[in-house]
Design a protein around this motif. Structure first.
Motif, PDB file in Angstrom:
ATOM      1  N   PHE A  38      25.411  -3.597   7.964  1.00 24.40           N
ATOM      2  CA  PHE A  38      24.353  -4.009   7.616  1.00 24.40           C
ATOM      3  C   PHE A  38      23.310  -2.642   7.130  1.00 24.40           C
ATOM      4  O   PHE A  38      22.777  -3.613   6.805  1.00 24.40           O
ATOM      5  CB  PHE A  38      23.533  -4.632   9.015  1.00 24.40           C
ATOM      6  N   LEU A  39      23.733  -1.842   7.550  1.00 27.30           N
ATOM      7  CA  LEU A  39      21.917  -1.131   6.981  1.00 27.30           C
ATOM      8  C   LEU A  39      22.434  -1.338   5.469  1.00 27.30           C
ATOM      9  O   LEU A  39      21.228  -1.625   4.817  1.00 27.30           O
ATOM     10  CB  LEU A  39      21.789   0.411   8.160  1.00 27.30           C
ATOM     11  N   TYR A  40      22.776  -0.683   4.655  1.00 27.73           N
ATOM     12  CA  TYR A  40      23.775  -0.411   3.365  1.00 27.73           C
ATOM     13  C   TYR A  40      22.852  -2.447   2.679  1.00 27.73           C
ATOM     14  O   TYR A  40      22.184  -2.083   2.067  1.00 27.73           O
ATOM     15  CB  TYR A  40      24.793  -0.318   3.327  1.00 27.73           C
ATOM     16  N   TYR A  41      23.867  -3.050   3.587  1.00 32.12           N
ATOM     17  CA  TYR A  41      23.285  -4.460   2.892  1.00 32.12           C
ATOM     18  C   TYR A  41      21.399  -4.716   2.305  1.00 32.12           C
ATOM     19  O   TYR A  41      21.171  -4.879   2.006  1.00 32.12           O
ATOM     20  CB  TYR A  41      23.672  -5.709   3.335  1.00 32.12           C
ATOM     21  N   TRP A  42      20.639  -4.372   3.718  1.00 33.64           N
ATOM     22  CA  TRP A  42      19.426  -4.302   4.075  1.00 33.64           C
ATOM     23  C   TRP A  42      18.919  -3.559   3.085  1.00 33.64           C
ATOM     24  O   TRP A  42      17.649  -3.277   1.474  1.00 33.64           O
ATOM     25  CB  TRP A  42      19.202  -4.182   5.275  1.00 33.64           C
ATOM     26  N   LEU A  43      19.377  -1.499   3.346  1.00 31.95           N
ATOM     27  CA  LEU A  43      19.473  -1.166   1.738  1.00 31.95           C
ATOM     28  C   LEU A  43      18.919  -1.125   0.694  1.00 31.95           C
ATOM     29  O   LEU A  43      18.360  -1.128  -0.727  1.00 31.95           O
ATOM     30  CB  LEU A  43      19.481   0.035   1.956  1.00 31.95           C
ATOM     31  N   HIS A  44      20.365  -2.103  -0.237  1.00 31.17           N
ATOM     32  CA  HIS A  44      20.360  -3.031  -1.180  1.00 31.17           C
ATOM     33  C   HIS A  44      19.162  -4.095  -1.346  1.00 31.17           C
ATOM     34  O   HIS A  44      19.306  -3.869  -2.629  1.00 31.17           O
ATOM     35  CB  HIS A  44      21.990  -3.436  -0.964  1.00 31.17           C
ATOM     36  N   ARG A  45      19.004  -4.805  -0.811  1.00 26.37           N
ATOM     37  CA  ARG A  45      17.771  -6.161  -0.720  1.00 26.37           C
ATOM     38  C   ARG A  45      16.870  -5.021  -0.866  1.00 26.37           C
ATOM     39  O   ARG A  45      15.706  -5.734  -1.958  1.00 26.37           O
ATOM     40  CB  ARG A  45      17.753  -7.148   0.299  1.00 26.37           C
ATOM     41  N   LEU A  46      16.457  -3.895  -0.766  1.00 29.59           N
ATOM     42  CA  LEU A  46      14.830  -3.523  -0.756  1.00 29.59           C
ATOM     43  C   LEU A  46      15.652  -3.034  -1.658  1.00 29.59           C
ATOM     44  O   LEU A  46      13.999  -3.429  -2.043  1.00 29.59           O
ATOM     45  CB  LEU A  46      14.955  -2.307   0.731  1.00 29.59           C
ATOM     46  N   GLY A  47      16.908  -3.012  -2.149  1.00 31.28           N
ATOM     47  CA  GLY A  47      16.518  -2.173  -4.297  1.00 31.28           C
ATOM     48  C   GLY A  47      16.183  -2.909  -4.831  1.00 31.28           C
ATOM     49  O   GLY A  47      15.243  -2.393  -6.078  1.00 31.28           O
ATOM     50  N   HIS A  48      15.636  -4.061  -4.874  1.00 31.34           N
ATOM     51  CA  HIS A  48      15.755  -5.770  -5.531  1.00 31.34           C
ATOM     52  C   HIS A  48      14.516  -5.972  -5.096  1.00 31.34           C
ATOM     53  O   HIS A  48      13.698  -6.353  -6.050  1.00 31.34           O
ATOM     54  CB  HIS A  48      16.616  -6.872  -4.797  1.00 31.34           C
ATOM     55  N   ALA A  76      20.577   9.214  -9.250  1.00 32.48           N
ATOM     56  CA  ALA A  76      19.757  10.327  -8.518  1.00 32.48           C
ATOM     57  C   ALA A  76      19.313   9.637  -7.210  1.00 32.48           C
ATOM     58  O   ALA A  76      19.257   9.674  -5.813  1.00 32.48           O
ATOM     59  CB  ALA A  76      19.973  11.454  -8.844  1.00 32.48           C
ATOM     60  N   PHE A  77      18.331   9.680  -7.997  1.00 32.60           N
ATOM     61  CA  PHE A  77      17.158   8.809  -6.589  1.00 32.60           C
ATOM     62  C   PHE A  77      17.131   7.072  -5.687  1.00 32.60           C
ATOM     63  O   PHE A  77      17.440   7.760  -4.315  1.00 32.60           O
ATOM     64  CB  PHE A  77      15.890   7.576  -6.649  1.00 32.60           C
ATOM     65  N   GLN A  78      18.360   6.940  -5.978  1.00 36.56           N
ATOM     66  CA  GLN A  78      19.063   6.078  -5.151  1.00 36.56           C
ATOM     67  C   GLN A  78      19.994   6.424  -3.850  1.00 36.56           C
ATOM     68  O   GLN A  78      20.008   6.562  -2.317  1.00 36.56           O
ATOM     69  CB  GLN A  78      20.171   4.662  -6.044  1.00 36.56           C
ATOM     70  N   SER A  79      20.372   7.373  -4.663  1.00 37.75           N
ATOM     71  CA  SER A  79      21.587   8.082  -3.425  1.00 37.75           C
ATOM     72  C   SER A  79      20.759   9.636  -2.732  1.00 37.75           C
ATOM     73  O   SER A  79      20.947   8.716  -1.626  1.00 37.75           O
ATOM     74  CB  SER A  79      22.140   9.159  -3.980  1.00 37.75           C
ATOM     75  N   GLY A  80      19.798   9.871  -2.947  1.00 36.96           N
ATOM     76  CA  GLY A  80      19.159  10.372  -2.237  1.00 36.96           C
ATOM     77  C   GLY A  80      17.928   8.854  -1.125  1.00 36.96           C
ATOM     78  O   GLY A  80      17.822  10.026   0.401  1.00 36.96           O
ATOM     79  N   THR A  81      18.249   8.502  -1.657  1.00 40.06           N
ATOM     80  CA  THR A  81      17.109   7.513  -0.609  1.00 40.06           C
ATOM     81  C   THR A  81      17.902   7.015   0.369  1.00 40.06           C
ATOM     82  O   THR A  81      17.519   6.862   1.638  1.00 40.06           O
ATOM     83  CB  THR A  81      16.469   6.468  -1.249  1.00 40.06           C
ATOM     84  N   SER A  82      19.624   6.740  -0.170  1.00 39.95           N
ATOM     85  CA  SER A  82      20.107   5.982   0.760  1.00 39.95           C
ATOM     86  C   SER A  82      20.704   7.487   2.305  1.00 39.95           C
ATOM     87  O   SER A  82      21.127   7.048   2.993  1.00 39.95           O
ATOM     88  CB  SER A  82      21.179   5.335  -0.135  1.00 39.95           C
ATOM     89  N   MET A  83      20.353   8.253   1.677  1.00 44.23           N
ATOM     90  CA  MET A  83      20.991   9.681   2.501  1.00 44.23           C
ATOM     91  C   MET A  83      19.279  10.067   3.802  1.00 44.23           C
ATOM     92  O   MET A  83      19.701  10.047   5.032  1.00 44.23           O
ATOM     93  CB  MET A  83      20.684  10.690   1.846  1.00 44.23           C
ATOM     94  N   TRP A  84      18.183   9.392   3.292  1.00 43.37           N
ATOM     95  CA  TRP A  84      17.393   9.312   4.320  1.00 43.37           C
ATOM     96  C   TRP A  84      16.605   7.847   5.127  1.00 43.37           C
ATOM     97  O   TRP A  84      16.798   8.556   6.288  1.00 43.37           O
ATOM     98  CB  TRP A  84      16.105  10.021   3.592  1.00 43.37           C
ATOM     99  N   ILE A  85      17.248   7.474   4.717  1.00 49.57           N
ATOM    100  CA  ILE A  85      17.045   6.295   5.483  1.00 49.57           C
ATOM    101  C   ILE A  85      18.282   5.389   5.793  1.00 49.57           C
ATOM    102  O   ILE A  85      18.337   5.029   7.133  1.00 49.57           O
ATOM    103  CB  ILE A  85      17.049   4.749   4.267  1.00 49.57           C
ATOM    104  N   GLY A  86      19.619   5.996   5.718  1.00 52.25           N
ATOM    105  CA  GLY A  86      20.910   5.124   5.921  1.00 52.25           C
ATOM    106  C   GLY A  86      21.952   6.922   6.712  1.00 52.25           C
ATOM    107  O   GLY A  86      22.371   6.365   8.240  1.00 52.25           O
TER     108      GLY A  86
END
Length: 94
Positions: A38-48, A76-86
């Motif tokens: 669920f959290l990854y889905y919303w992180l992906h949606r925020l990416g859009h 690399a930015f997306q990986s870093g963002t997912s670490m800090w947010i997820g």
């Protein structure tokens, strides 16, 4: 790959300050997987949604044919963002 030792060390450090102790049961494992998805889905949606995130995420959508290689194409930015947010908040939750 080069940041993996840092990520592991930071995760272990944050896990020491976790808010909850999750029981080691199949129900908590399934619940954790559902919450993580669920959290990854919303992180992906925020990416859009946000331009600064889309700039990094658009690489993932750059191919005309969606296949395994384009699915794994991440910035690399997306990986870093997912670490800090997820990942790191998950360690704090337990």
């Amino acid at each position: 790959a080069i940041t993996a030792p840092y990520v592991k060390a930071k995760y272990i450090q944050l896990f020491q300050y976790r808010m909850f102790d999750m029981p080691n049961t199949w129900t908590s494992a399934i619940g954790t997987m559902i919450l993580a998805d669920f959290l990854y889905y919303w992180l992906h949606r925020l990416g859009h949604k946000f331009n600064f995130m889309w700039a990094a995420h658009s690489i993932h959508h750059s191919s005309e044919n969606f296949n395994y290689s384009t699915a794994l194409r991440q910035a690399a930015f997306q990986s870093g963002t997912s670490m800090w947010i997820g990942l790191f908040p998950a360690a704090l939750l337990g």
